[in-house]
Scaffold this active site. Structure first.
Site, PDB file in Angstrom:
ATOM      1  N   ASN A 306      40.412   6.319  99.296  1.00 55.86           N
ATOM      2  CA  ASN A 306      39.518   6.567 100.982  1.00 55.86           C
ATOM      3  C   ASN A 306      38.220   7.247 100.781  1.00 55.86           C
ATOM      4  O   ASN A 306      37.716   8.898 100.147  1.00 55.86           O
ATOM      5  CB  ASN A 306      40.976   8.001 100.246  1.00 55.86           C
ATOM      6  CG  ASN A 306      41.500   8.578 101.507  1.00 55.86           C
ATOM      7  OD1 ASN A 306      40.592   9.163 102.090  1.00 55.86           O
ATOM      8  ND2 ASN A 306      42.365   9.315 101.999  1.00 55.86           N
ATOM      9  N   ASP A 307      37.680   7.177 101.780  1.00 49.98           N
ATOM     10  CA  ASP A 307      35.835   7.471 102.045  1.00 49.98           C
ATOM     11  C   ASP A 307      36.915   8.576 102.767  1.00 49.98           C
ATOM     12  O   ASP A 307      35.489   9.654 102.803  1.00 49.98           O
ATOM     13  CB  ASP A 307      35.858   6.546 102.979  1.00 49.98           C
ATOM     14  CG  ASP A 307      35.589   5.039 102.285  1.00 49.98           C
ATOM     15  OD1 ASP A 307      34.601   5.840 101.218  1.00 49.98           O
ATOM     16  OD2 ASP A 307      35.698   4.217 103.476  1.00 49.98           O
ATOM     17  N   CYS A 308      37.571   9.292 103.492  1.00 48.73           N
ATOM     18  CA  CYS A 308      37.650  10.482 104.198  1.00 48.73           C
ATOM     19  C   CYS A 308      37.696  11.837 102.609  1.00 48.73           C
ATOM     20  O   CYS A 308      37.739  13.612 103.385  1.00 48.73           O
ATOM     21  CB  CYS A 308      38.555  10.806 105.168  1.00 48.73           C
ATOM     22  SG  CYS A 308      38.249   9.351 106.069  1.00 48.73           S
ATOM     23  N   ASN A 310      35.984  13.425 100.569  1.00 54.04           N
ATOM     24  CA  ASN A 310      35.144  14.187 100.266  1.00 54.04           C
ATOM     25  C   ASN A 310      35.335  15.560  99.350  1.00 54.04           C
ATOM     26  O   ASN A 310      34.693  16.575  99.737  1.00 54.04           O
ATOM     27  CB  ASN A 310      34.144  14.046 101.217  1.00 54.04           C
ATOM     28  CG  ASN A 310      34.127  13.050 102.492  1.00 54.04           C
ATOM     29  OD1 ASN A 310      34.744  13.933 103.148  1.00 54.04           O
ATOM     30  ND2 ASN A 310      34.508  11.777 101.821  1.00 54.04           N
ATOM     31  N   GLN A 323      30.353  11.065 105.074  1.00 54.57           N
ATOM     32  CA  GLN A 323      30.617   9.981 103.790  1.00 54.57           C
ATOM     33  C   GLN A 323      29.163   9.835 102.717  1.00 54.57           C
ATOM     34  O   GLN A 323      28.677   9.656 101.999  1.00 54.57           O
ATOM     35  CB  GLN A 323      30.559   9.132 104.094  1.00 54.57           C
ATOM     36  CG  GLN A 323      32.144   8.099 104.030  1.00 54.57           C
ATOM     37  CD  GLN A 323      32.802   8.949 105.255  1.00 54.57           C
ATOM     38  OE1 GLN A 323      32.278   8.655 105.943  1.00 54.57           O
ATOM     39  NE2 GLN A 323      33.768   9.478 104.699  1.00 54.57           N
TER      40      GLN A 323
END
Length: 633
Positions: A306-308, A310, A323
């Site tokens: 899940n790139d989101c 963070n 990112q």
């Protein structure tokens, strides 16, 4: 013929052309003249007036338009060919005459002459049809469910080929050279197309491994033309390397090509750094083992799948990239998801190592077992698997949280990896998914959705509730639950979840779905959104590959293994069986599955002879076809 030659006189040696089989009454190449003042492609001024301007574009935004005058009697039809093409000239043959600025057309004229003939075009379309019949025929099914048949036999497989070619690098939603091909994306896409074009899957694996860092890490994206990692985004997405293990394992299972492990592949495409691909896989595993956090779980880095999410970003400045912005040292925030992924990858690595290193394969199994124990101790929240630990060491995806109490990703990945199977926690986690995350439009990514921005969580909390990563039905993750349910033997649940997001099945609610009824979308608005059930971002999504894997390999149960083709369906009781044709390592398998009881225990006969278990033994060299009959009871 209209020729488009932007930058041809300077740096390029290629041009485009647009031709027609009819005599033209006019043409236009200047967009403004074609559309007219305040015009649009919905109602161009030239079309309304019925007369072309014969405009020649000298810059700005060119178009290509042919005007043809045709008179048809009632019931009459006429075929007209339009040919759009691309041509390259050798640098020394760019112009004709050589001292002019006129495009050299001598190589394209024979093509125009040939392809403006109906016989040539008919032959080309026949060849194209044969190409797709061959690709799509490598796995075909005749089941009791029309939506399964439609997606497996045509559209899902076709979408897998599109995502293979483009990853997420070119679409209406993701565009430009700044993105490139995703390392993780491309590795997962391979799972859906490897059986159709194994030779191209091999090339993709080598391309991916060639961008890997010597640390075992990976550039998050790479450019297909240069085969170089994307420095603008960089690395530090700590799940990336493990996907290389999974896609190489899938390729070897499909092809039996063990030699690929000896292929010498560079790091970062640096000459002189070449090492066997197998060592790349070893470094992928070690990358995770060298980045362990306070609870013994893998450090998340910039993000995991899940790139989101963070957890090291802490961005409060507009314009910063979630990112690539890192305001924390990254030695605390951990990912339960990567823990589950590591267990799965470790088991796959052990399968490869058993042949490559013999008894040393046990080392990978021991590391997987150690991580499994850690996930159960530090990642279990009482009813489901936690998602992560943030920079303060606080759990994410826990009953302790006010919002985002439960996430889909660890429930799917951990159960797929076999974590919690022995003690019932796997079923408990899946029951929590059914209770808290499942909706009539699919399974949402998290619940409850975040209602405000959380500095410690990053981009995931910046989206409106119910959209994208903040509580939408993020379709990519739904197949993980389908596979998990199938692995736990819960056939009704697995197929039910499959049909909830199946585009063909959702055609009946097109006024809600509002997306193509034949390809998967990335996301469907979740229950917290005003437009609950509306799909967005179709075509270029990892949903295609994973749904294909879920239905073909785990529900229909036909999948490649290192020692043969496995046929182990997990079917709902209402299905009487199905027929399938599967090409595996050059042999056509004709498979018949018949239900004679309520369960999914397999009794198999191969060419009429009983075979124990669910693996069809590899046939003798030269065998063209194999008959497999399976009875479920």
């Amino acid at each position: 013929t209209i020729y488009h030659k932007t930058e041809y006189r300077e740096r390029r040696n290629h041009f485009a052309y647009f031709a027609c089989s009819e005599t033209v009454a006019g043409f236009d190449t200047q967009r403004e003249d074609f559309l007219g003042p305040y015009g649009s492609f919905a109602a161009p001024q030239v079309v309304k007036a019925g007369q072309a301007h014969n405009s020649v574009a000298h810059g700005w935004q060119p178009i290509g338009s042919h005007q043809i005058k045709v008179t048809l009697l009632p019931g009459e039809s006429k075929r007209i060919l339009f040919l759009l093409g691309y041509q390259e000239n050798a640098v020394e043959e760019k112009f004709d005459p050589a001292d002019s600025q006129t495009i050299n057309k001598k190589h394209v004229r024979p093509i125009l002459s040939d392809y403006l003939q109906f016989a040539t075009v008919d032959r080309a379309f026949a060849e194209l049809n044969a190409y797709w019949d061959d690709l799509l025929g490598r796995y075909a099914v005749q089941s009791p469910d029309e939506h399964t048949n439609r997606m497996v036999n045509i559209w899902n497989a076709y979408q897998c080929m599109i995502t293979f070619n483009m990853s997420r690098s070119a679409s209406y939603y993701e565009s430009g050279i700044g993105r490139g091909m995703g390392f993780r994306d491309s590795a997962q896409d391979l799972l859906g197309f490897v059986h159709m074009v194994p030779e191209r899957a091999r090339e993709r694996i080598i391309d991916l491994a060639s961008t890997q860092l010597s640390s075992g890490g990976a550039y998050h994206q790479y450019q297909t033309l240069t085969k170089r990692g994307n420095n603008d985004v960089g690395s530090g997405f700590n799940d990336d390397p493990l996907w290389l293990v999974l896609c190489v394992s899938a390729y070897v299972k499909e092809t039996g090509d063990w030699e690929i492990l000896d292929e010498r592949v560079p790091y970062e495409n640096m000459v002189g750094s070449e090492m066997p691909l197998y060592e790349h896989l070893q470094r992928s595993i070690n990358y995770t083992l060298k980045r362990i956090g306070p609870h013994g779980l893998p450090l998340i880095g910039r993000a995991d799948w899940n790139d989101c999410l963070n957890l090291n970003c802490f961005s409060d400045t507009p314009g910063q990239s979630f990112q690539t912005t890192t305001n924390k040292d990254g030695i605390t925030a951990e990912s339960v998801f990567i823990g589950g992924l590591f267990v799965l990858a470790g088991k796959e690595m052990a399968g490869l190592a058993a042949r490559r290193e013999g008894s040393k394969a046990q080392n990978y199994l021991r590391e997987a077992e150690r991580m499994e124990k850690t996930v159960l101790e530090a990642g279990w929240d009482g009813q489901w698997f936690r998602r992560a630990y943030d920079d303060l060491g606080q759990p994410v995806g826990s009953q302790e949280c006010q919002e985002g109490k439960i996430f889909i990703e660890p429930q799917g990945m951990c159960v797929m990896a076999g974590i919690g199977h022995a003690d019932g926690k796997a079923k408990q986690a899946l029951d929590a998914v059914a209770q808290y995350l499942a909706t009539e439009h699919g399974i949402v990514l998290l619940e409850p959705a975040f209602s405000h921005y959380y500095l410690n969580l990053g981009e995931i909390s910046s989206y409106p509730p119910g959209y994208k990563e903040n509580g939408s039905v993020f379709c990519h993750t739904n197949p993980w639950i389908m596979i998990a349910e199938a692995k736990e033997g819960r056939a009704e649940k697995a197929l039910d979840y499959y049909l909830r997001i199946n585009p063909s099945a959702r055609e009946a609610i097109s006024e809600v779905h509002r997306c193509e009824p034949y390809v998967y979308a990335q996301t469907i608005a979740g229950k917290a959104a005003p437009s609950f059930g509306e799909a967005k971002n179709s075509w270029l999504t990892g949903t295609a590959a994973w749904n294909y894997v879920a239905i073909t390999q785990w529900i229909l149960g036909i999948r490649a293994e290192l020692n043969g083709l496995c046929v182990e369906p997990v079917l709902p009781e209402s299905w009487s069986g199905f027929q399938a044709q599967r090409v595996f390592r050059g042999v056509r398998y004709d498979i018949s599955v018949t239900r004679q009881g309520k369960g999914n225990s397999v009794a198999m006969r191969v060419e009429g002879k009983a075979v124990a278990g669910c693996i069809v033994p590899l046939p003798a060299a030269g065998t063209k076809s194999v008959r497999v009959d399976v009875v479920l009871s």
